[in-house]
Enzyme design. Structure first.
Site, short mmCIF file in Angstrom:
data_model
loop_
_atom_site.label_atom_id
_atom_site.label_comp_id
_atom_site.label_asym_id
_atom_site.label_seq_id
_atom_site.Cartn_x
_atom_site.Cartn_y
_atom_site.Cartn_z
N LYS A 179 33.49 -7.40 7.14
CA LYS A 179 32.31 -7.94 6.80
C LYS A 179 31.29 -7.62 7.84
O LYS A 179 31.79 -7.91 9.04
CB LYS A 179 32.24 -9.52 6.67
N GLY A 189 39.79 -13.57 17.72
CA GLY A 189 38.29 -14.19 17.68
C GLY A 189 38.00 -14.07 19.39
O GLY A 189 36.81 -13.74 19.56
N1 LIG Z 1 37.02 -0.85 2.12
C1 LIG Z 1 37.54 -1.83 2.01
N2 LIG Z 1 37.34 -2.90 1.27
C2 LIG Z 1 37.64 -4.18 1.22
N3 LIG Z 1 38.43 -4.64 2.15
C3 LIG Z 1 38.62 -4.01 3.31
C4 LIG Z 1 38.18 -2.53 3.54
N4 LIG Z 1 38.48 -2.07 4.51
C5 LIG Z 1 39.30 -3.01 5.25
N5 LIG Z 1 39.20 -4.15 4.58
C6 LIG Z 1 39.97 -5.39 5.02
O1 LIG Z 1 39.21 -5.88 6.08
C7 LIG Z 1 40.29 -6.85 6.66
C8 LIG Z 1 40.00 -7.18 8.10
O2 LIG Z 1 38.81 -7.44 8.31
P1 LIG Z 1 38.71 -8.73 9.45
O3 LIG Z 1 37.03 -8.59 9.68
O4 LIG Z 1 38.77 -9.85 8.83
O5 LIG Z 1 39.59 -8.31 10.53
P2 LIG Z 1 39.18 -7.65 11.89
O6 LIG Z 1 38.01 -6.83 11.86
O7 LIG Z 1 40.44 -7.17 12.23
O8 LIG Z 1 39.09 -8.94 12.63
P3 LIG Z 1 39.70 -9.82 13.70
O9 LIG Z 1 40.01 -8.71 14.84
O10 LIG Z 1 38.92 -10.81 14.29
O11 LIG Z 1 41.04 -10.20 12.96
C9 LIG Z 1 41.60 -6.30 6.27
O12 LIG Z 1 42.30 -7.39 5.62
C10 LIG Z 1 41.44 -5.15 5.09
O13 LIG Z 1 42.18 -5.26 4.19
O1 LIG Z 2 45.04 -16.79 16.74
C1 LIG Z 2 44.06 -16.77 17.46
O2 LIG Z 2 43.00 -15.97 17.33
C2 LIG Z 2 44.01 -18.02 18.42
O3 LIG Z 2 45.23 -18.38 18.59
C3 LIG Z 2 43.09 -18.92 18.17
O4 LIG Z 2 43.29 -19.81 16.96
P1 LIG Z 2 42.10 -20.27 16.20
O5 LIG Z 2 41.32 -19.37 15.47
O6 LIG Z 2 42.89 -21.31 15.11
O7 LIG Z 2 41.46 -21.30 17.20
#
Ligand SMILES: Nc1ncnc2c1ncn2[C@@H]1O[C@H](COP(=O)(O)OP(=O)(O)OP(=O)(O)O)[C@@H](O)[C@H]1O
Ligand SMILES: O=C(O)[C@H](O)COP(=O)(O)O
Length: 394
Positions: free
Chosen positions: A197, A374
């Site tokens: 997102k 996070g």
């Molecule tokens: N094109 C897409 N359509 C739908 N979902 C997608 C697409 N590309 C990636 N994703 C999904 O996005 C999710 C990861 O996004 P998210 O923002 O939750 O994680 P992140 O960016 O790694 O954040 P964090 O580092 O906080 O975990 C994955 O589960 C993945 O399947």
């Molecule tokens: O997994 C994480 O990102 C940390 O352990 C923090 O966990 P929380 O999002 O439940 O505070």
């Protein structure tokens, strides 16, 4: 880092309350990924070798202030014992008489693990009474829980007001690596932002636009940008209310001379499933009832090229739905490009991107894989982390 660390204090014979982030994935009562436990070992071993009585505290999951049997830390203590090669005593509470008794029996160098601190409602409320109860157990506070440093909780922030408070080695390393990247980066400096997102990455994109030379966009959030450029995106992820913001980011990038890279082709599917029919199309040719679930081969090449010419890359968020093999190629290609780029310092910003490099067996090819999800995100947004702010200045 301008905060004191374990190197700046004498811990011999002292009781040290050491907050770690052992919030690890578990299945059937076993730890399935011990990365975070291994990451805390240098601090634990150092304290133990210096003759401290090491009292470890962590949360696991989100038990919401109640005891949840599956979220006890017994399996974590077992894994930690194996990794340290010594017995780790585990208490069934995180403070109080039982705990005090166990601590009174500790010898110098012993390691003890308290129960999940989130079993108590005061933890997440940062209740000063709970913080004091934790502080009563020890002489010194060490925070090595970078992954929880964005939380102002009793064991991450509150306790630091009642004891000498310093950072552990993991905390120090995370802050130094991420901090250096953001304040004094080697150039060209590239940020790769993916994930689901736009909403979750607004702060990160805003902050990085002031710092990077190249910004690469991928993952589900890319399609709001694609839509903002006027292309049809079929059933791909869209945040209608963020289209204007996406436009403003692209304009800001232009004004600041930041190269803004977006997918030029994508893998589309007729269903959100690993067995869906799929095909590669150019970015301006996404069929109306298909959805884009990964970046295409031309985009992978383009991104690989930018990565290989960068001196520093920060990556947060997968390029596609990497959990499904059918749509993992884009994320894998970025991970591989980072692994192959020997002159590029690669920083993986935790969370799903860390899980992805681990899944592809490339984690040890990266220069730094953050243990924070996070926490690293908030750090990259330029926010102060309460768990760090509360520590004693040098
Ligand atoms: N094109 C897409 N359509 C739908 N979902 C997608 C697409 N590309 C990636 N994703 C999904 O996005 C999710 C990861 O996004 P998210 O923002 O939750 O994680 P992140 O960016 O790694 O954040 P964090 O580092 O906080 O975990 C994955 O589960 C993945 O399947
Ligand atoms: O997994 C994480 O990102 C940390 O352990 C923090 O966990 P929380 O999002 O439940 O505070």
């Amino acid at each position: 880092m301008n905060k004191k660390t374990v190197r700046d204090i004498d811990v011999k014979g002292k009781r040290v309350f050491c907050r770690v982030d052992f919030n690890v994935p578990m299945q059937d009562g076993k730890v399935t990924d011990d990365t975070r436990i291994r990451a805390a070992l240098p601090t634990i071993q150092y304290l133990s070798e210096q003759g401290a009585k090491v009292i470890l505290a962590s949360h696991l999951g989100r038990p919401k202030g109640k005891v949840v049997e599956e979220m006890r830390l017994n399996a974590v203590a077992e894994r930690l014992s194996e990794l340290l090669g010594k017995n780790v005593v585990k208490t069934d509470e995180a403070y109080g008489d039982e705990v005090k008794k166990a601590i009174a029996q500790m010898n110098e160098g012993d390691v003890l693990l308290l129960e999940n601190v989130r079993f108590y409602p005061g933890e997440e409320k940062n209740d000063p009474e709970l913080a004091k109860a934790f502080a009563e157990l020890a002489d010194i506070y060490v925070n090595d829980a970078f992954g929880a440093a964005h939380r102002a909780h009793a064991s991450t922030e509150g306790i630091a007001h009642y004891l000498p408070a310093v950072a552990g080695f993991l905390m120090e390393k995370e802050i130094e690596v991420l901090g250096k990247a953001l304040s004094n980066p080697e150039r060209p400096f590239t940020a790769i932002i993916g994930g689901a997102k736009v909403k979750d990455k607004i702060g990160v994109i805003e902050n990085l636009l002031d710092k990077v030379d190249n910004l690469i966009i991928g993952g589900g959030l890319a399609y709001t940008f694609v839509k903002a450029l006027g292309h049809e995106i079929g059933k791909s992820l869209l945040e209608e209310d963020k289209i204007e913001l996406a436009k403003s980011f692209m304009e800001k990038a232009k004004e600041k001379g930041v190269n803004f890279y977006m997918p030029v082709d994508v893998v589309v599917a007729d269903d959100f499933s690993n067995d869906a029919n799929k095909k590669v199309v150019d970015i301006d040719a996404i069929p109306s009832d298909w959805e884009a679930l990964d970046i295409g081969p031309k985009t992978r090449e383009l991104y690989r090229d930018v990565i290989s010419k960068s001196k520093l890359v920060i990556w947060n968020g997968p390029m596609g739905v990497f959990e499904m093999d059918a749509f993992a190629e884009g994320t894998k290609a970025v991970a591989q490009a980072l692994a192959d780029a020997n002159d590029t310092y690669s920083v993986i910003g935790g969370g799903d991107s860390a899980a992805a490099v681990e899944k592809f067996g490339l984690a040890d090819k990266m220069d730094h894989v953050s243990t924070g999800g996070g926490a690293s995100l908030e750090f990259m947004e330029g926010k102060q982390l309460p768990g760090v702010v509360a520590l004693n200045d040098k």
